[in-house]
Design a protein around this motif. Structure first.
Motif, PDB file in Angstrom:
ATOM      1  N   TYR A   1       0.829  -1.212   0.000  1.00 17.08           N
ATOM      2  CA  TYR A   1       0.000   0.000   0.000  1.00 17.08           C
ATOM      3  C   TYR A   1       0.860   1.257   0.000  1.00 17.08           C
ATOM      4  CZ  TYR A   1      -4.577  -2.122   0.169  1.00 17.08           C
ATOM      5  OH  TYR A   1      -5.719  -2.790  -0.181  1.00 17.08           O
TER       6      TYR A   1
ATOM      7  N   ALA B   1       1.746   1.742  -3.493  1.00 20.47           N
ATOM      8  CA  ALA B   1       0.614   2.257  -4.265  1.00 20.47           C
ATOM      9  C   ALA B   1       0.336   3.724  -3.953  1.00 20.47           C
ATOM     10  CB  ALA B   1      -0.634   1.421  -3.975  1.00 20.47           C
TER      11      ALA B   1
ATOM     12  N   PHE C   1      -1.215   4.673  -1.052  1.00 26.51           N
ATOM     13  CA  PHE C   1      -2.378   4.791  -0.173  1.00 26.51           C
ATOM     14  C   PHE C   1      -1.952   5.043   1.267  1.00 26.51           C
ATOM     15  CE2 PHE C   1      -4.309   1.571  -3.267  1.00 26.51           C
ATOM     16  CZ  PHE C   1      -4.641   2.586  -4.149  1.00 26.51           C
TER      17      PHE C   1
ATOM     18  N   SER D   1      -1.004   8.883  -5.779  1.00 32.05           N
ATOM     19  CA  SER D   1      -1.368   7.598  -6.399  1.00 32.05           C
ATOM     20  C   SER D   1      -1.704   7.735  -7.880  1.00 32.05           C
ATOM     21  CB  SER D   1      -2.584   7.007  -5.691  1.00 32.05           C
ATOM     22  OG  SER D   1      -2.247   6.602  -4.404  1.00 32.05           O
ATOM     23  N   HIS D   2      -2.533   8.738  -8.205  1.00 32.91           N
ATOM     24  CA  HIS D   2      -3.046   8.774  -9.581  1.00 32.91           C
ATOM     25  C   HIS D   2      -1.988   9.197 -10.591  1.00 32.91           C
ATOM     26  CE1 HIS D   2      -3.841  13.029  -8.466  1.00 32.91           C
ATOM     27  NE2 HIS D   2      -3.684  13.261  -9.745  1.00 32.91           N
TER      28      HIS D   2
ATOM     29  N   ILE E   1       1.110   3.192 -11.740  1.00 30.07           N
ATOM     30  CA  ILE E   1       1.311   1.823 -11.271  1.00 30.07           C
ATOM     31  C   ILE E   1      -0.010   1.078 -11.424  1.00 30.07           C
ATOM     32  CG2 ILE E   1       1.619   0.453  -9.162  1.00 30.07           C
ATOM     33  CD1 ILE E   1       3.680   2.472  -8.258  1.00 30.07           C
TER      34      ILE E   1
ATOM     35  N   PHE F   1      -6.697  -5.785  -6.724  1.00 25.39           N
ATOM     36  CA  PHE F   1      -6.995  -5.818  -5.297  1.00 25.39           C
ATOM     37  C   PHE F   1      -7.547  -7.173  -4.868  1.00 25.39           C
ATOM     38  CE2 PHE F   1      -6.743  -1.259  -4.173  1.00 25.39           C
ATOM     39  CZ  PHE F   1      -6.596  -0.732  -5.436  1.00 25.39           C
TER      40      PHE F   1
ATOM     41  N   THR G   1     -12.932  -4.883  -7.463  1.00 29.13           N
ATOM     42  CA  THR G   1     -12.980  -3.426  -7.526  1.00 29.13           C
ATOM     43  C   THR G   1     -13.320  -2.909  -8.913  1.00 29.13           C
ATOM     44  OG1 THR G   1     -10.639  -3.334  -7.991  1.00 29.13           O
ATOM     45  CG2 THR G   1     -11.284  -3.133  -5.681  1.00 29.13           C
TER      46      THR G   1
ATOM     47  N   PHE H   1     -11.284   2.755 -18.817  1.00 27.07           N
ATOM     48  CA  PHE H   1     -11.282   3.841 -17.828  1.00 27.07           C
ATOM     49  C   PHE H   1      -9.917   4.520 -17.661  1.00 27.07           C
ATOM     50  CE2 PHE H   1     -10.829   5.501 -13.558  1.00 27.07           C
ATOM     51  CZ  PHE H   1     -11.980   6.239 -13.376  1.00 27.07           C
ATOM     52  N   PRO H   2      -8.847   3.753 -17.388  1.00 31.83           N
ATOM     53  CA  PRO H   2      -7.544   4.430 -17.213  1.00 31.83           C
ATOM     54  C   PRO H   2      -7.088   5.151 -18.479  1.00 31.83           C
ATOM     55  CG  PRO H   2      -7.284   2.039 -17.218  1.00 31.83           C
ATOM     56  CD  PRO H   2      -8.753   2.316 -17.139  1.00 31.83           C
TER      57      PRO H   2
ATOM     58  N   VAL I   1      -9.247   8.536 -18.709  1.00 34.34           N
ATOM     59  CA  VAL I   1      -8.789   9.622 -17.830  1.00 34.34           C
ATOM     60  C   VAL I   1      -7.433  10.156 -18.303  1.00 34.34           C
ATOM     61  CG1 VAL I   1     -10.074   8.786 -15.817  1.00 34.34           C
ATOM     62  CG2 VAL I   1      -7.687   8.116 -16.119  1.00 34.34           C
ATOM     63  N   ARG I   2      -6.731   9.375 -19.134  1.00 33.57           N
ATOM     64  CA  ARG I   2      -5.483   9.878 -19.723  1.00 33.57           C
ATOM     65  C   ARG I   2      -5.739  10.583 -21.055  1.00 33.57           C
ATOM     66  NH1 ARG I   2      -4.072   5.802 -16.577  1.00 33.57           N
ATOM     67  NH2 ARG I   2      -1.998   5.708 -15.646  1.00 33.57           N
TER      68      ARG I   2
ATOM     69  N   ARG J   1      -7.539  -4.230 -16.772  1.00 35.69           N
ATOM     70  CA  ARG J   1      -7.641  -2.792 -16.513  1.00 35.69           C
ATOM     71  C   ARG J   1      -6.320  -2.247 -15.965  1.00 35.69           C
ATOM     72  NH1 ARG J   1     -11.836  -0.875 -12.000  1.00 35.69           N
ATOM     73  NH2 ARG J   1     -10.255  -1.863 -10.710  1.00 35.69           N
TER      74      ARG J   1
ATOM     75  N   TYR K   1      -2.672   0.476 -19.331  1.00 41.87           N
ATOM     76  CA  TYR K   1      -1.851   1.675 -19.561  1.00 41.87           C
ATOM     77  C   TYR K   1      -0.366   1.358 -19.481  1.00 41.87           C
ATOM     78  CZ  TYR K   1      -2.959   1.633 -14.520  1.00 41.87           C
ATOM     79  OH  TYR K   1      -3.188   1.255 -13.231  1.00 41.87           O
TER      80      TYR K   1
END
Lengths: 291, 360
Positions: B49, B52, B54, B74-75, B79, B83, B87, B100-101, B104-105, B148, B152
């Motif tokens: 974590y 990551a 977190f 994190s974002h 990486i 999980f 998730t 999704f990734p 957002v890029r 997912r 990226y």
């Protein structure tokens, strides 16, 4: 032993009867209550709206044809919409904070929320009058801070109604939203972050869509309650922006015109049912499962 | 040689008075599959974590390709992570989840579509693009989560017990998938598990965590053949421990006395040996051999058979030493002694002192 069981099964039909009971019979008392205290009065009102003073749809024609009454309808929707919007705007961060804060702190906030809900409505509304009037705490504070020169007109207008009603409606947004947000696994938001979503993207693309059923439920509740609200608009609003409930009260109490009052009440009921139908269509019970 | 791909340098994490991770340091090579193995609460997940983003470490640093990661949120770390819990975004379809990734890029739509197709092919879920996560099995959901996380092209993939919610058969199936995907993509993987078999099956190297420290890092065979601590010996493979007395110790070898009399020289020794002190002799059930009578010359212990259990490809024989300590031996199916072996028999268990270990 075996014969006794067989005898019971064959004789009384007990288990089968009991199963059916849970299906429908148990709803009968509630159903009876609804018919007696809701369906019957509404039917009487409907009957009077098309029979008084003369039979026909004259009351509806007058209600929907007059610009005065239409302005009251428009004002009612405006206030309800504003209250719903502002409640969502304030309620979402509060619900989110409640869902993520330690349970001890959350229970304190809940106590405050519930305590304000349980306090007498009239007392709370009068309190807002005192706070918002020309020489009230809010205006004095703003003048004292040098932000304004003259007192702001915060009461007897749309602003006063919106503030007072938003305060009263907030718990009805926060509670369902809290329930939905709490069920969202924090790991889903961690996954969104590692996928590269910044806070704003995580909010818009993940959190808001997942919280949508709670927001819709809360918003509908607040909007519908606001449509028929009486006390707060009557006390904090001005005569210029009367709401539908005030109009109904005037028809029935001052003018003793049950025909017009009934017609107005029915228009309100129809709008409410239509909104409920819309919500069922888009946020029906099985939408969360993704089927 | 250039600097290591990933360096974990003296990471420490304290929660109030509790120290979850004690100054963990570790280098990871590019393309390596490294597993953090340990029981729950051993600090392996906390370390992951921190990687990551977190959790922030109380002390220490993490360098990826020579750059510190700690100040990067994190974002922005780029990486990938799978999980323990499911998730996937429940309101998005499988295809949208993988996209999704990339969305957002702000990649171009054609590029996103092509990548989603590649990823679905990689995890062998072509045709599932329009399904919602709720319509898929747990194993399928974790494969989508893997797609997912890899969409990226992250330099580093973190996996936090991703298979712990699945049943054994499915787990093994997806372990093979993960191995294949690792070989195909050559991504560096840090994998957390408490399951030694999973760690052995998947990893290039294993870091065994115990109470917030890494007891030992090495390949599976290294950890099995040469456990540095009693904890590692217990965690990797099966083992029994017999109390013994340390007679002398020098150059990593010890002479021990078992049951007061039998002297055994040349046993590899670990820990801080003190002549005359107490120690424990570790014996693995598959490295013992069974003898009917006292052997001449070789090292052996007299025991009494307490139970014989048939386990398919092998037979587990539980025995007891004269002092009452349990000592198990595993015999291959078809071993000539099995048909005649029964409870209460007195037999001898022989072993090579060089394959045993003494822990102080």
């Amino acid at each position: 032993m075996l014969s006794r069981i067989e005898a019971k099964a064959a004789g009384s039909k007990g288990p089968a009867r009991r199963l059916r009971l849970t299906d429908f019979d148990l709803t009968l008392p509630a159903l009876g209550l609804l018919v007696l205290f809701f369906v019957v009065p509404v039917a009487i009102l409907l009957a009077r709206s098309v029979s008084e003073p003369v039979p026909g749809l004259g009351n509806y024609a007058e209600l929907l044809g007059s610009s005065t009454y239409l302005r009251i309808f428009a004002n009612t929707f405006l206030v309800s919409g504003l209250v719903t919007f502002v409640s969502l705007l304030i309620g979402f961060p509060v619900a989110w904070a409640l869902a993520v804060m330690p349970s001890r702190a959350a229970s304190v906030v809940f106590a405050i929320l519930l305590l304000s809900m349980w306090t007498n409505l009239l007392a709370r509304t009068y309190a807002w009058m005192v706070l918002l009037q020309r020489t009230g705490v809010v205006n004095k504070l703003l003048i004292g801070l040098g932000l304004i020169d003259k007192p702001l007109p915060l009461v007897n207008n749309l602003t006063g109604v919106t503030i007072g009603m938003t305060y009263i409606m907030l718990p009805f947004i926060i509670l369902p939203l809290y329930g939905v947000i709490r069920k969202i696994d924090p790991a889903i938001l961690q996954a969104a972050a590692l996928c590269g979503a910044n806070r704003w993207q995580a909010l818009v693309r993940v959190l808001l869509p997942l919280a949508m059923p709670g927001m819709a439920a809360g918003a509908l509740m607040v909007f519908v309650m606001s449509l028929g609200y009486f006390v707060t608009p009557a006390l904090l609003g001005g005569t210029a922006n009367m709401m539908l409930a005030e109009l109904i009260a005037q028809f029935v109490q001052s003018l003793v015109n049950w025909g017009m009052g009934g017609a107005a009440a029915l228009v309100l009921l129809v709008v409410t049912l239509a909104l409920y139908a819309v919500q069922l269509r888009f946020f029906g019970t099985d939408r969360m499962g993704g089927r | 040689m250039s600097q290591p791909f990933l360096q974990i340098r003296g990471i420490r994490k304290e929660y109030g008075p509790v120290t979850a991770v004690h100054d963990v340091s570790l280098d990871v090579a590019q393309g390596e599959f490294l597993t953090f193995l340990g029981p729950s609460g051993s600090g392996k997940s906390t370390t992951l974590y921190i990687l990551a983003g977190f959790e922030d470490p109380t002390r220490g640093d993490i360098m990826l390709k020579g750059q510190s990661l700690l100040s990067t949120p994190s974002h922005k770390r780029n990486i990938g992570m799978v999980f323990q819990r499911y998730t996937l975004f429940p309101h998005l379809s499988v295809g949208e989840n993988i996209a999704f990734p990339l969305k957002v890029r702000r990649l171009a739509k054609a590029e996103i579509d092509a990548k989603v197709r590649d990823m679905l092919k990689l995890v062998r879920l072509e045709g599932f693009e329009d399904r919602k996560p709720a319509q898929m099995s747990g194993g399928q959901q974790q494969r989508v989560a893997l797609a997912r996380a890899l969409a990226y092209d992250p330099p580093l993939l973190l996996m936090d017990e991703p298979l712990s919610a699945l049943d054994k058969k499915l787990r093994e199936e997806i372990q093979h998938e993960i191995r294949r995907i690792h070989q195909q993509t050559e991504v560096t993987i840090l994998y957390v598990t408490h399951d030694q078999e999973e760690a052995l099956r998947l990893s290039d190297r294993i870091a065994v965590f115990s109470k917030g420290v890494i007891d030992q890092i090495g390949t599976g065979p290294e950890l099995y053949a040469n456990p540095a601590t009693r904890f590692v010996a217990e965690f990797i493979g099966d083992s029994d421990f017999l109390p013994c007395d340390l007679v002398t110790a020098a150059n990593g070898k010890a002479e021990i006395a078992l049951a007061g009399t039998t002297l055994i020289p040349n046993v590899p020794v670990h820990g801080k040996p003190v002549a005359g002190g107490k120690a424990a002799l570790m014996l693995r059930p598959e490295r013992l051999h069974l003898m009917r009578s006292a052997p001449g010359g070789s090292t052996a212990l007299p025991v009494t058979v307490s139970d014989v259990t048939f386990l398919g490809n092998n037979i587990h024989v539980a025995t007891q030493t004269a002092k009452g300590d349990a000592l198990a031996i595993r015999l291959p199916f078809g071993h000539e002694a099995i048909s005649s072996l029964s409870r209460g028999d007195s037999v001898w268990l022989g072993f090579d002192p060089a394959s045993a270990h003494v822990f102080c």
